[in-house]
Write a protein that holds these residues in place. Structure first.
Motif, short mmCIF file in Angstrom:
data_model
loop_
_atom_site.label_atom_id
_atom_site.label_comp_id
_atom_site.label_asym_id
_atom_site.label_seq_id
_atom_site.Cartn_x
_atom_site.Cartn_y
_atom_site.Cartn_z
N GLN A 186 11.89 1.15 -51.42
CA GLN A 186 10.77 1.36 -52.34
C GLN A 186 11.07 2.53 -53.27
N ARG A 187 11.08 2.30 -54.57
CA ARG A 187 11.33 3.36 -55.54
C ARG A 187 10.15 4.33 -55.56
N VAL A 188 10.42 5.58 -55.23
CA VAL A 188 9.35 6.59 -55.18
C VAL A 188 9.52 7.66 -56.25
N GLN A 189 10.75 7.89 -56.70
CA GLN A 189 10.99 8.83 -57.79
C GLN A 189 11.76 8.12 -58.89
N ASP A 190 11.36 8.31 -60.12
CA ASP A 190 12.05 7.73 -61.27
C ASP A 190 11.72 8.62 -62.46
N GLY A 191 12.57 9.59 -62.72
CA GLY A 191 12.27 10.58 -63.73
C GLY A 191 13.47 10.88 -64.60
N THR A 192 13.36 11.91 -65.40
CA THR A 192 14.42 12.30 -66.31
C THR A 192 14.48 13.81 -66.44
N THR A 193 15.68 14.32 -66.61
CA THR A 193 15.84 15.77 -66.80
C THR A 193 15.21 16.24 -68.11
N ALA A 194 14.82 15.32 -68.99
CA ALA A 194 14.12 15.72 -70.21
C ALA A 194 12.80 16.41 -69.88
N ASN A 195 12.27 16.17 -68.67
CA ASN A 195 11.01 16.79 -68.26
C ASN A 195 11.20 18.12 -67.54
N MET A 196 12.44 18.61 -67.51
CA MET A 196 12.66 19.93 -66.92
C MET A 196 12.00 21.00 -67.78
N ILE A 197 11.33 21.93 -67.14
CA ILE A 197 10.69 23.04 -67.85
C ILE A 197 11.75 24.02 -68.33
N PHE A 198 12.69 24.35 -67.46
CA PHE A 198 13.80 25.25 -67.80
C PHE A 198 15.09 24.43 -67.75
N LYS A 199 15.83 24.41 -68.85
CA LYS A 199 17.05 23.61 -68.95
C LYS A 199 18.23 24.35 -68.33
N VAL A 200 19.36 23.64 -68.25
CA VAL A 200 20.54 24.17 -67.54
C VAL A 200 20.97 25.54 -68.07
N PRO A 201 21.19 25.73 -69.37
CA PRO A 201 21.64 27.06 -69.83
C PRO A 201 20.66 28.17 -69.47
N ALA A 202 19.36 27.88 -69.60
CA ALA A 202 18.35 28.89 -69.27
C ALA A 202 18.38 29.22 -67.78
N ILE A 203 18.57 28.21 -66.93
CA ILE A 203 18.61 28.44 -65.48
C ILE A 203 19.80 29.31 -65.10
N VAL A 204 20.99 28.94 -65.59
CA VAL A 204 22.19 29.71 -65.23
C VAL A 204 22.05 31.15 -65.69
N SER A 205 21.60 31.35 -66.92
CA SER A 205 21.42 32.70 -67.43
C SER A 205 20.40 33.47 -66.59
N TYR A 206 19.29 32.84 -66.27
CA TYR A 206 18.23 33.50 -65.52
C TYR A 206 18.70 33.91 -64.13
N VAL A 207 19.32 33.00 -63.41
CA VAL A 207 19.79 33.33 -62.06
C VAL A 207 20.80 34.48 -62.11
N SER A 208 21.64 34.49 -63.14
CA SER A 208 22.68 35.52 -63.23
C SER A 208 22.13 36.91 -63.50
N GLN A 209 20.85 37.02 -63.87
CA GLN A 209 20.24 38.33 -64.03
C GLN A 209 19.92 38.98 -62.69
N PHE A 210 19.89 38.18 -61.62
CA PHE A 210 19.47 38.68 -60.32
C PHE A 210 20.59 38.68 -59.27
N MET A 211 21.67 37.97 -59.56
CA MET A 211 22.78 37.90 -58.62
C MET A 211 24.03 37.45 -59.35
#
Length: 281
Positions: free
Chosen positions: A206-231
């Protein structure tokens, strides 16, 4: 390139998937698919190899986690607009970060074990980022220079541990087998833009998830940059980036995994996983 690791648990060998879908052995070229393999220079050397010159690996071999030696396994919570809505939580103003234990990492088709006494083990299909170059205080503009590639991840979660036991979310995120990754690591040049990839997950067909990364609030470059500020992120580290709507916790009534269930999931360009759910012995 699609890089992978194959063979018995704790004895995997490095490999790649050629254009015809045949696994080729890389053990004569590199010792493993790990941080030391994932820098820009190393990937360029692997890219220059003609896969036809590498030994074929027999079909049907077990695939292990697509990267070895991960030291930091970071996760982003509530990073899809539709998932935030189904949980009844407001979209975050900044990324919500928590850790998954590197010891929870398993192969894409390995069994998922429900922790003893768990009643709320849940599924989450996600895009995961694999770090290729050391990354500390990096700008968003330069973030992708530190990424080796991407892989599929099932961010399994025990919701009672996560939400009802106090403290941080990591309590519900790091049980053994709660981090299937793979089947392969897809390099940035091969996957291309990760900002509009379809992700899906089924339970017992049964298909329960069917989505797209277009709905990400924070995109890949923003995530990598953000995490790198803390570690400092090291080569081979993973960041799994959140899940679209359709998790068991968000259903009415909630639905959770039980022994005998079969989870299947996939994402554009990243392959598929299949896991049998079992009780911990």
């Amino acid at each position: 390139m699609k890089l992978l690791r194959y063979g018995p648990p704790c004895a995997e060998k490095p490999g790649l998937l050629d254009a015809g879908g045949v696994i080729r052995d890389l053990s004569g070229v590199v010792p493993d698919i790990s941080g030391a393999t994932l820098g820009a220079e190393s990937l360029a050397r692997l890219r220059a190899i003609d896969p036809a010159t590498l030994p074929e690996v027999p079909a049907g071999v077990r695939l292990g986690p697509c990267v070895a030696g991960t030291r930091n396994f970071v996760a982003v919570g509530l990073n899809y607009t539709d998932h935030a809505a189904e949980t009844g939580m407001a979209p975050p103003a900044e990324p919500i970060l928590f850790s998954k234990a590197p010891s929870c990492i398993v192969g894409p088709d390995d069994d998922v074990l429900i922790p003893p006494g768990s009643q709320k083990t849940d599924w989450e299909v996600e895009l995961a980022i694999v770090i290729g170059e050391r990354c500390s205080y990096v700008s968003e503009a330069d973030a992708l220079d530190h990424v080796a590639g991407y892989c599929l991840c099932n961010d399994l979660s025990e919701r009672a541990y996560q939400m009802e036991r106090g403290g941080t979310w990591m309590k519900g995120k790091g049980s053994p087998t709660f981090g299937p990754i793979g089947p392969w690591l897809v390099t940035v040049d091969e996957l291309g833009d990760a900002s509009d990839l379809r992700l899906w997950l089924s339970v017992n067909g049964q298909r329960v998830q069917d989505g797209t990364t277009a709905n990400m609030i924070f995109k890949v470059p923003a995530i990598v940059s953000y995490v790198s500020q803390f570690m400092a992120l090291e080569p081979g580290d993973l960041i799994t980036t959140g899940t679209p709507a359709g998790v068991g916790m968000g259903m009415k009534p909630p639905r959770y995994l039980k022994p005998g269930d079969v989870i299947e999931l996939g994402a554009d360009g990243l392959g598929q996983q299949r896991q049998q759910v079992r009780a911990t012995a």
